[in-house]
Design a protein around this motif. Structure first.
Motif: not given
Lengths: 399, 399
Positions: A53, A57, A68, A70, A113, A117-118, A127, A255
């Motif tokens: 993941c 990313l 997002v 998650a 993660w 992601v950010r 998110l 993700p």
DNA sequence: TCAAGGCTTGAATCGGCTC
DNA sequence: GGAGCCGATTCAAGCCTTG
């Protein structure tokens, strides 16, 4: 929802999902429409990327996704088998992907993660993370440390949770989602306040959502009839998430794609998705599932009506609401039977303690009794059925 | 709920609250009754200790309290005034005690008071902490790091939450409580499973509680009609907390006593309390409030007997009482399994001899079995559970 | 074909006392 | 502290079998 945690950081395989008649991404309809509504060329829209993941990313362009969702591993830390009262074995989540050596390990994984992601979130992206008490506190603290800005915590109240079989705790009947923007200065995030309100009896949507768990035909099964994924989330949950915080044409990143609920609902609602998943079995099942989804008309991609069922009211709520007082006496309509209200919502008939139903049955010598319609309280010399109070509590709960 | 955070670490003042007719602490009725039910002499029962919370905690003897309820500062981080749609000003929590320079500061404060609290908890004591998304994730992570063992997270669903005036988020309609034991090995904590179930329509109490916020006469007001404390919790919430996880006579500690809801409900329900509070105004209001509380009858507040603590009856007693005869045959409800009663109170399955439980498990191929509810005898063509005879034997023993 | 009842199952940190 | 043993413990949905 998925397992894209520890896979090799090598080149990602791509599983392409058939497009849906929908052509280019529709323009965002949120207020701060960006100048360019075309997504970067390299964005793998409506695909599932196989592999680690975080490695995947890092290959995505920065500031490229709108929402997002998650569903990371919960780190359940189960130590022994659990059996139901009928001696059947509970099928626990004991997969390798949910095992961490320590809280420190879990924290490191979480921060890694979340940071990755950010980076790919647009400035006004939001998110969603879902979890239980095993992990959600660590996730929330990490979010705050990484400068995410929490907008709400949302409680998913399960209509049909697994009971507490040993009777040693409260039924674990909910999970928690955290909804956060990329930062405190990200004020232009998407939130469909009016649509949610209109779909919620014209009152604001609250932070507690009542939704059934995923069962029946919606639950993916393999050729042997076994569930494909141990923690498949209900589509209704994802639908409310995406309807509230995204627009048709938006890019939704998941993700931990797992069984692909995020992708299936995104396609249904005219959103684009990007799924990251480590386990090829999950990814394959997700692709098949998503390919079978027929998107809704553009016109009907709005908040679905809520279904309402009559809620169960604990007798204790009448005491808590001030309608009945602990220590006072209940009587039947003809004042032939009496019982005393206890502070915990049970009744006392001499030394015997039980529910309003049990004591109602006992005092009449019947096998059963509806305590709600049997018992009354005296108010200004008149008898009032406790069922009237229940109606009032229900009205308060619905308000 | 309170402010006992930054006060001087000097000697605590004590505000004594009038006793209530209730004399010495009642003995705990939980199973592991300690040898001495008398609290240590130095325990300031039913008093409010003025001063810094941590300094006062350090003066209490170790392992001396049964339950802790903590409502710490939420660290709300409000940056500007909020107005309603009619332009009236929302009276926000903007007190100094809720201001922290950083998350790191808040974490240090949290870990300090949690550590101090943990020291004074008995081995099987439990801790409740309430918070919102602003602070609860940090509190939960700190709890786990300090080796507390989370039992549940409980959602307090507010019947009448403040709406989201700007329409930019979901209505923040709940707060979260974490319920934790002192450690993973603290298995003997108090939980009144049966009472909660009986007071909840005979189904298990769930982790989501629907309770109104504190308003009306219950809300403390000063001489000018202004609320005494900005975050006074409803008594119904505390009542459910104490009824579920404490016994009459227990010691309930509240390190952020504030307006004294914990003390008022503890007194009402026959529990002892210790309140820590930094602000003399709050402490004074709390004392006045608690003095006015009239405790409920013992009969209304004691937990009904738990099934698992009922007197153990040997199966042999059923033979001795003439309910079952040596040599007769026991069967399960569907007459699929049989076993013969032996004179010594064991069962025989062919050549195998064992307890009613062992033989019940064996004949079904299960690892365990409750023989009392599994086996039946035939009387006049009908099956009667041997558990009914056990009930009769228990009644005879009590008489 | 339908209704009633049985069986299965779900992100679970799930017992306690005696020897 | 560990082993052994008594015996306590589940709610809502959905599918399937039976009559």
């Amino acid at each position: 929802m998925g397992t894209s945690r520890t896979g090799a950081a090598g080149a990602a395989s791509r599983i392409s999902v058939s497009r849906t008649g929908r052509s280019a991404p529709a323009p965002r309809t949120g207020r701060k429409t960006p100048l360019s509504v075309v997504q970067p060329k390299s964005l793998p829209l409506n695909e599932i990327l196989l592999g680690d993941c975080i490695a995947n990313l890092e290959k995505l362009p920065p500031e490229s996704v709108d929402v997002v969702f998650a569903d990371p591993p919960y780190n359940l830390q189960l130590e022994q088998a659990l059996t139901r009262p009928d001696q059947s074995l509970v099928d626990a989540v004991d997969d390798d992907w949910d095992k961490f050596a320590s809280f420190a390990d879990y924290d490191a994984f979480t921060r890694a993660w979340l940071s990755a992601v950010r980076r790919v979130m647009k400035k006004n992206a939001t998110l969603w993370v879902i979890g239980s008490y095993h992990n959600i506190f660590r996730v929330g603290a990490a979010l705050q440390d990484l400068d995410f800005w929490i907008l709400n915590d949302i409680v998913w109240r399960k209509a049909n949770p697994m009971p507490n079989f040993k009777g040693r705790r409260f039924t674990n009947a909910h999970e928690t989602m955290i909804w956060a923007s990329r930062g405190a200065d990200s004020k232009g995030y998407t939130f469909h306040y009016d649509a949610l309100k209109a779909g919620n009896e014209d009152v604001q949507m609250r932070s507690d959502w009542f939704i059934p768990i995923c069962t029946g035909d919606e639950r993916l099964k393999d050729e042997n009839g076994r569930k494909v994924h141990p923690t498949q989330k209900p589509e209704a949950l994802l639908a409310r998430v995406l309807l509230s915080s995204s627009n048709p044409g938006d890019v939704v990143l998941d993700p931990f794609f797992g069984s692909g609920t995020t992708g299936a609902v995104a396609k249904l609602l005219g959103r684009n998705f990007i799924g990251l998943e480590r386990d090829p079995t999950y990814a394959k099942a997700a692709r098949k599932r998503i390919d079978a989804v027929v998107p809704l008309d553009d016109a009907s991609v709005s908040a679905p009506p809520e279904k309402r069922t009559e809620v169960r009211v604990p007798f204790l709520s009448l005491i808590e609401g001030g309608y009945v007082k602990a220590g006072e006496t209940l009587v039947d309509e003809r004042r032939r039977h009496k019982a005393v209200v206890r502070a915990d919502g049970t009744l006392a008939l001499g030394p015997i303690v039980g529910s309003i139903h049990k004591i109602g049955a006992l005092t009449q010598g019947f096998p059963s009794c509806n305590g709600w319609t049997f018992w009354n309280v005296e108010r200004d010399g008149k008898l009032i059925s406790i069922d009237e109070f229940r109606t009032k509590v229900r009205a308060e709960m619905a308000a």
